[in-house]
Motif scaffolding. Structure first.
Motif, PDB file in Angstrom:
ATOM      1  N   PRO A 176       0.826  -1.215   0.000  1.00 44.55           N
ATOM      2  CA  PRO A 176       0.000   0.000   0.000  1.00 44.55           C
ATOM      3  C   PRO A 176       0.859   1.265   0.000  1.00 44.55           C
ATOM      4  N   ASP A 177       0.247   2.363  -0.459  1.00 45.88           N
ATOM      5  CA  ASP A 177       0.963   3.648  -0.488  1.00 45.88           C
ATOM      6  C   ASP A 177       1.259   4.169   0.905  1.00 45.88           C
ATOM      7  N   LYS A 178       0.430   3.747   1.884  1.00 42.31           N
ATOM      8  CA  LYS A 178       0.581   4.213   3.258  1.00 42.31           C
ATOM      9  C   LYS A 178       0.943   3.042   4.179  1.00 42.31           C
ATOM     10  N   PRO A 179       1.567   3.331   5.302  1.00 40.11           N
ATOM     11  CA  PRO A 179       1.967   2.251   6.227  1.00 40.11           C
ATOM     12  C   PRO A 179       0.804   1.430   6.753  1.00 40.11           C
ATOM     13  N   LEU A 180      -0.398   2.045   6.796  1.00 38.29           N
ATOM     14  CA  LEU A 180      -1.592   1.335   7.239  1.00 38.29           C
ATOM     15  C   LEU A 180      -2.637   1.373   6.138  1.00 38.29           C
ATOM     16  N   ALA A 181      -3.286   0.239   5.908  1.00 40.74           N
ATOM     17  CA  ALA A 181      -4.318   0.142   4.889  1.00 40.74           C
ATOM     18  C   ALA A 181      -5.614  -0.336   5.545  1.00 40.74           C
ATOM     19  N   LYS A 182      -6.647  -0.503   4.737  1.00 40.31           N
ATOM     20  CA  LYS A 182      -7.918  -0.995   5.247  1.00 40.31           C
ATOM     21  C   LYS A 182      -7.722  -2.337   5.934  1.00 40.31           C
ATOM     22  N   PRO A 189       0.081  -4.448   6.474  1.00 41.63           N
ATOM     23  CA  PRO A 189      -0.727  -3.244   6.743  1.00 41.63           C
ATOM     24  C   PRO A 189      -2.227  -3.476   6.669  1.00 41.63           C
ATOM     25  N   GLN A 190      -2.662  -4.653   6.180  1.00 42.06           N
ATOM     26  CA  GLN A 190      -4.086  -4.944   6.044  1.00 42.06           C
ATOM     27  C   GLN A 190      -4.628  -5.850   7.149  1.00 42.06           C
ATOM     28  N   THR A 201       8.569  -3.411   5.568  1.00 43.36           N
ATOM     29  CA  THR A 201       7.404  -2.952   6.308  1.00 43.36           C
ATOM     30  C   THR A 201       7.809  -1.842   7.264  1.00 43.36           C
ATOM     31  N   THR A 202       6.852  -1.378   8.070  1.00 44.27           N
ATOM     32  CA  THR A 202       7.121  -0.363   9.085  1.00 44.27           C
ATOM     33  C   THR A 202       6.654  -0.883  10.434  1.00 44.27           C
ATOM     34  N   LEU A 251       4.448   0.636  12.237  1.00 40.97           N
ATOM     35  CA  LEU A 251       3.130   1.172  12.561  1.00 40.97           C
ATOM     36  C   LEU A 251       2.040   0.113  12.729  1.00 40.97           C
TER      37      LEU A 251
END
Length: 327
Positions: free
Chosen positions: A206-212, A232-233, A253-254, A256
């Motif tokens: 994903p573009d962001k560290p957290l996704a849906k 992140p999902q 990964t991160t 978060l």
């Protein structure tokens, strides 16, 4: 000295050669001598037969990380001649002569008595793949998995993935998603119990560290970018098991998902599982988790191992392959 047929991997001019040949029985190799009835083929066995596969470090060696058979000689009082047994993991087929042979000598500590209700063939239909799937499921159940959870299995058409899907379906998990790489595998995993099917190429980081938050639990058999895309999902307080690296060993990964959602990533190591874990898992697979009758299984003879390894390498292999060796 007795000789028997075995596949042998040998170093040859910066490469390796695999051949079916006659080898000598060596008493120093272990406490218990087993006449092998069945072995199986796993991704790790394919790697063992490749140059720079990272599995075998000292040649020559008989590969095969699984075997089942009958004790024919024992200096270990725990095992009697005629007893049905199985061996997976430890150094079998990686540092110690393995199961792609007519006989094997192994340390007694590696041996699991064949549980009642499971045949020698059925034990190898499961093999390391089934054992790993059951270890992964155990970890996810301990992390809170319930029949109402949203569960995803990657590498769902492979050895571990197919057993994992059947185990989860039998437990009653309804919201079960499978990840595959080829369209022709979709119907196959649906027949195993998958309600939803995703293509691996559609799952990107994903573009962001957290996704849906799409999945409560993930049973990953692939690793690499696919595993990184799924972390992140994973939903709040969810968990993900990691047991394979066919997709790569790097995990991008991160922190978060771990510190903001409290998720867990759990490593699964089937090689060094304790004796108690092994007995518990094999008992489950023989009784309340028995799915061996519903698994897609291909049976080959010992001389046909080479061509099946080529199919594994090319990505044309689905389900489980059992190698019939003895009667």
């Amino acid at each position: 000295m007795m000789t028997y047929q075995a596949w042998v991997v040998e170093a040859a001019d910066n490469s390796v050669e695999r051949t079916l040949q006659a080898v000598e029985d060596r008493a120093k190799d272990g406490d218990v001598r087993i006449k092998i009835a069945y072995s199986s083929l796993n991704y790790k066995d394919m790697l063992a037969m490749q140059p720079n596969g990272g599995v075998i470090r000292q040649y020559p060696l008989i590969p095969g990380i699984d075997l089942s058979g009958t004790v024919v000689e024992s200096s270990d009082p725990r095992f009697a001649v005629g007893q049905a047994v199985l061996v997976t993991g430890y150094q079998l087929g990686t540092q110690h002569n393995g199961g792609l042979a007519e006989y094997a000598r192994v340390p007694g500590d590696w041996i699991v008595p064949l549980p009642a209700g499971l045949s020698l063939r059925e034990a190898m239909v499961y093999g390391t793949a089934g054992f790993t799937a059951a270890l992964s499921l155990t970890a996810l159940l301990q992390a809170g998995l319930q029949v109402t959870s949203r569960v995803l299995v990657t590498g769902a058409s492979g050895g571990v993935g197919t057993v994992a899907l059947r185990l989860l379906a039998q437990l009653g998990v309804q919201d079960l998603t499978a990840v595959v790489r080829k369209p022709e595998q979709v119907a196959f995993v649906q027949d195993l119990g998958a309600k939803h099917v995703l293509m691996a190429d559609d799952l990107t980081l994903p573009d962001k560290p957290l996704a849906k938050q799409r999945f409560d639990f993930v049973l990953d058999t692939v690793g690499g970018p696919l595993a990184a895309a799924l972390i992140p999902q994973v939903a709040l307080h969810g968990a993900m098991t990691l047991c394979g690296n066919a997709g790569g060993v790097t995990l991008n990964t991160t922190v978060l998902p771990f510190i903001l959602r409290g998720i867990s990533v759990i490593g699964i190591d089937s090689v060094t599982a304790t004796a108690d874990q092994r007995r518990m898992i094999w008992q489950h697979l023989a009784t309340d988790w028995r799915v061996v009758d519903t698994l897609v299984t291909n049976e080959i003879a010992l001389p046909n191992v080479g061509e099946q390894v080529a199919a594994l390498k090319a990505g044309h292999h689905v389900g489980r392959t059992v190698v019939k060796i003895g009667g």
